[in-house]
Design an enzyme around this catalytic site. Sequence first.
Site, short mmCIF file in Angstrom:
data_model
loop_
_atom_site.label_atom_id
_atom_site.label_comp_id
_atom_site.label_asym_id
_atom_site.label_seq_id
_atom_site.Cartn_x
_atom_site.Cartn_y
_atom_site.Cartn_z
N ASP A 1 54.97 18.27 32.43
CA ASP A 1 55.56 17.28 31.52
C ASP A 1 54.77 17.18 30.22
OD1 ASP A 1 53.38 16.09 32.83
OD2 ASP A 1 54.12 14.09 32.35
N GLU A 2 55.42 16.62 29.22
CA GLU A 2 54.80 16.24 27.94
C GLU A 2 54.09 17.41 27.24
OE1 GLU A 2 54.15 11.48 28.59
OE2 GLU A 2 52.49 12.77 29.14
N VAL A 3 54.75 18.56 27.24
CA VAL A 3 54.26 19.69 26.47
C VAL A 3 54.59 19.46 25.00
CG1 VAL A 3 54.55 22.15 26.02
CG2 VAL A 3 54.37 21.32 28.37
#
Length: 606
Positions: A371-373
Amino acid sequence: MKVLAPLLVVLALSVQRSCSAGDDLIYGYECQQSRCVKVELDAQNFQKAISLPVCRLFCGDGVPGTIWPRPSGLVNFDNYMLTVDPDNIQFILPTLSKQAHLWAASKERFMQMLYAGVPNKNILKKGGRPLIVTVELQSTLDDVVPKLTLDTDESYTLQISSSNNSAATATITASNYFGARHGLETLSQVLIYDDIRRELQILARADIDDRPAFKWRGLLLDTSRNFFSVKSIKRTLDAMAVVKLNTFHWHITDSHSFPLEVKSQPELYKLGAYSPRKVYSHEDIADIVEYGRVRGIRVMPEFDAPAHVGEGWQHKDMIACFNAQPWKNYCVEPPCGQFDPTVEDLYPILEDIYREMFELFDPDVFHMGGDEVSVDCWNSSKRIQDWMLQKGWGLKESDFIRLWGHFQTEALNRVDTVAHSQQPSITLWTSRLTDVPYIDDYLDKERYNIQIWTTGGDSKIKDILKRGYRIIISNYDALYFDCGGPGWVQGGNNWCSPYIGWQKVYDNDLDNIAGDYKSQVLGAEAAIWSEQIDEHTLDSRFWPRASALAERLWSNPKQSWRSAEARMLYHRQRLSELDIGAESMQPEWCLQNENQCPIDAYDRKF
């Protein structure tokens, strides 16, 4: 079930205890209109008085009110109790040699829980009937250490009976250790301490057929932002076992710290841990995994990548934008850091990490994060830009998603290498990679489960389900238990405020979220991201809200939280007796005066 009135007479057991005006002030309870009503005891009513636990057992909607989570199947029981001799409780357990340590530990835990509600063993009345607890497994052909998987049958039946003055018998039947363990948990909740007569009592007769509605019933704990001792993690597992939650999702590492011992890559934890004392050794992990097994809990590790990495990797030259400033341009919170997928030397190191994690956890499901790349982080690296351009790619967002897909493919190959022929199920968080059309290009629905952390009403959930993926639901608007604190990277409150009450957790209906795709919902997890939580506040953040989730996942009730409130208040008190620092919900007066505290909105008068 019979009406409760005869109970007041039937429970007038031979009381070997004096009661006079000079004794302690003592209260008992009467069941009036399906509600436990507190009454002051005197010489006239003492013989027919019942204690609050006994009243909670019988006074309700046909299910013993001391059981949490509520059984999902058929429940039938008589409304009277038997006195149990605490010195004469016998266990007839399976004799499988490789499971012997599990049964011994479960027996010891059962006895500890039995006495948890007794304020002083010295005042406990002796005598009563023997209790024989028998566990019968439907199959004893395989003498192996059991492993909880997505295919494990966790159902059980519990039968309690007695005749004349003979011993009380409790027989638990299940397919395997895990179902039987749940049966022991339920048995412990209908074996109560009566503080009026100062004795242990058990239902005289009961038949319970029980099974979980969802396979995946979990809690997530992040041990990177703040470190949590092994003792505090075990305490969490203890509480999970009480409510039959079966998955401890361990988010071990992140950009803030790397507290996981990796013997093949010692620089990671030596450089990345907050201190040498704040490292989970292989011995610690083995201890926690086995502690969970005894309690019917899989301990599932997560190694989050390609984002959420930083501390511990400083000298390896394979991290982009580590601790870059201003951080808000590159990540959602400091310190920033993402793997550089173009560095070939990265993947052998990942393989080392995966290998040791698989040796330690033996997971049936492995969480790879995802997540949250940040595209801006990768786009700030000339090395990454040059690599992509040499491939003939551009530098648009879709090209960076392609880079992400490249990383995920290479990382998954390393997982499969260390897992040999197992090919474990893989879980990823919802992200840009799970959005349409990228999910079709890079993620095989036969391999990947998707964990939802967006809101429960997000239309992207249906996009994922329509494509055949199985999901685990952790919608932040109901299941992020760190919500509701002050902001720590900005003013005001933290990003997912307000605080989420147990009522919203209880009413977070997974069937409504999934719609026509209910069969693809594995279950749910509540999460504690630990930026503002450590082991000193852990219990009160999880409990009793995680118990509300547990009942949603075990029995999937059609009723709202209002129908469960009286049981929840009693359950919260039980958690406290078990040394779980569960958050107080109401004044204790509300526990003792059922349904006199909540007010429906339409009843409010100002």
